[in-house]
Design a protein around this motif. Sequence first.
Motif, PDB file in Angstrom:
ATOM      1  N   GLY A 163       0.809  -1.197  -0.041  1.00 46.79           N
ATOM      2  CA  GLY A 163       0.119   0.032  -0.095  1.00 46.79           C
ATOM      3  C   GLY A 163       0.788   1.366   0.025  1.00 46.79           C
ATOM      4  O   GLY A 163       0.591   2.058  -0.727  1.00 46.79           O
ATOM      5  N   ILE A 164       1.930   1.197   0.867  1.00 50.32           N
ATOM      6  CA  ILE A 164       2.955   2.492   0.871  1.00 50.32           C
ATOM      7  C   ILE A 164       3.464   2.584  -0.566  1.00 50.32           C
ATOM      8  O   ILE A 164       3.981   3.683  -1.047  1.00 50.32           O
ATOM      9  N   ALA A 165       3.945   1.319  -1.228  1.00 50.29           N
ATOM     10  CA  ALA A 165       4.574   1.693  -2.519  1.00 50.29           C
ATOM     11  C   ALA A 165       3.482   2.160  -3.593  1.00 50.29           C
ATOM     12  O   ALA A 165       3.748   3.056  -4.490  1.00 50.29           O
ATOM     13  N   VAL A 166       2.276   1.819  -3.395  1.00 48.79           N
ATOM     14  CA  VAL A 166       1.273   2.242  -4.126  1.00 48.79           C
ATOM     15  C   VAL A 166       1.001   3.919  -4.020  1.00 48.79           C
ATOM     16  O   VAL A 166       0.911   4.853  -4.942  1.00 48.79           O
ATOM     17  N   GLY A 167       1.019   4.201  -2.810  1.00 45.74           N
ATOM     18  CA  GLY A 167       0.997   5.405  -2.296  1.00 45.74           C
ATOM     19  C   GLY A 167       2.039   6.592  -2.591  1.00 45.74           C
ATOM     20  O   GLY A 167       1.706   7.672  -3.258  1.00 45.74           O
ATOM     21  N   THR A 168       3.323   6.013  -2.654  1.00 45.55           N
ATOM     22  CA  THR A 168       4.639   6.626  -3.086  1.00 45.55           C
ATOM     23  C   THR A 168       4.309   6.764  -4.712  1.00 45.55           C
ATOM     24  O   THR A 168       4.453   8.118  -5.034  1.00 45.55           O
ATOM     25  N   ALA A 169       4.047   5.813  -5.360  1.00 46.20           N
ATOM     26  CA  ALA A 169       3.706   6.163  -6.707  1.00 46.20           C
ATOM     27  C   ALA A 169       2.716   6.968  -7.186  1.00 46.20           C
ATOM     28  O   ALA A 169       2.876   8.003  -7.854  1.00 46.20           O
ATOM     29  N   GLY A 170       1.653   7.008  -6.493  1.00 45.15           N
ATOM     30  CA  GLY A 170       0.316   7.727  -6.507  1.00 45.15           C
ATOM     31  C   GLY A 170       0.838   9.344  -6.420  1.00 45.15           C
ATOM     32  O   GLY A 170       0.694  10.391  -6.996  1.00 45.15           O
ATOM     33  N   ALA A 171       1.553   9.594  -4.978  1.00 43.57           N
ATOM     34  CA  ALA A 171       1.880  11.004  -4.835  1.00 43.57           C
ATOM     35  C   ALA A 171       2.902  11.364  -5.641  1.00 43.57           C
ATOM     36  O   ALA A 171       2.763  12.524  -6.013  1.00 43.57           O
ATOM     37  N   ALA A 172       3.808  10.681  -6.169  1.00 44.13           N
ATOM     38  CA  ALA A 172       4.923  11.024  -7.191  1.00 44.13           C
ATOM     39  C   ALA A 172       3.940  11.497  -8.368  1.00 44.13           C
ATOM     40  O   ALA A 172       4.441  12.583  -9.243  1.00 44.13           O
ATOM     41  N   ALA A 173       3.120  10.650  -8.869  1.00 42.35           N
ATOM     42  CA  ALA A 173       2.300  11.176 -10.073  1.00 42.35           C
ATOM     43  C   ALA A 173       1.550  12.219  -9.929  1.00 42.35           C
ATOM     44  O   ALA A 173       1.504  13.075 -10.993  1.00 42.35           O
ATOM     45  N   ARG A 174       0.753  12.527  -8.794  1.00 44.51           N
ATOM     46  CA  ARG A 174       0.219  13.751  -8.783  1.00 44.51           C
ATOM     47  C   ARG A 174       0.950  15.001  -8.690  1.00 44.51           C
ATOM     48  O   ARG A 174       0.782  15.871  -8.925  1.00 44.51           O
ATOM     49  N   THR A 175       2.204  14.721  -7.947  1.00 41.11           N
ATOM     50  CA  THR A 175       2.908  16.028  -8.084  1.00 41.11           C
ATOM     51  C   THR A 175       3.922  16.317  -9.107  1.00 41.11           C
ATOM     52  O   THR A 175       4.164  17.408  -9.539  1.00 41.11           O
ATOM     53  N   PHE A 176       4.515  15.083  -9.602  1.00 41.42           N
ATOM     54  CA  PHE A 176       5.719  15.433 -10.785  1.00 41.42           C
ATOM     55  C   PHE A 176       5.139  14.684 -12.289  1.00 41.42           C
ATOM     56  O   PHE A 176       5.606  15.203 -12.875  1.00 41.42           O
TER      57      PHE A 176
END
Length: 220
Positions: free
Chosen positions: A35-48
């Motif tokens: 879940g944290i791996a998914v969240g990290t990818a999602g946060a990076a996608a939304r930001t960068f």
Amino acid sequence: MSYKLQFAELLPYWNVLLYGLVFTIVLTIVSTVAGIAVGTAGAAARTFGPVWLGRIVAVYVELIRNTPFIVQLFFIFFGLPALGLKLSETTAAFLAMVINLGAYSTEIIRAGIEAVPKGHVEAGLSLAMTKWEVLRHIVLNQAFRKIYPALSSQIIIVMLGSAVVSQISAEDLTYAANFVASRNFRNFEVYLLVALAYLVLAMLMRAALRALGRVIFKAR
């Protein structure tokens, strides 16, 4: 009215309760990592990431955060077979928890990323680092340090919420309690014991996460 506690009635089912406890711990650990791996990818996608990708992630986050976990679980376990995708109880439980934690951790991690001073990002880019290198070596280190307490709390919440997976017969601790109670009808003793087990598990997880945080962030 008097009630005589008979915890000895639970002894024949200790292996069932132990299996449920272990299942709950494994379910939480695996779901947390994924879940944290998914969240990290999602946060990076939304930001960068590109705008279209950020919007897709935003829809995913809003969809999960604004619907009950049990509905998400039922959709995966009972709904997807209509599309030809039939999952076992265990797989559906893991998948539902990963998707749920992924959405919540996306927003927690994104808040941490946005709290990193822009000057640090610009400094990395001025050193000819790529966006990925800046994200990996500069942004995420600082972001995770800032949001670690909030992320730890979310992991505890997910562990407690995992009791819902018993509704699809995934053999977690609550499922074990239901099984035992249906056999010996000692509901008070069973659910009192399971409530204490969840309490102790949550306290141990909080202490373990706190210690892990001290090790990780002290080393940096």
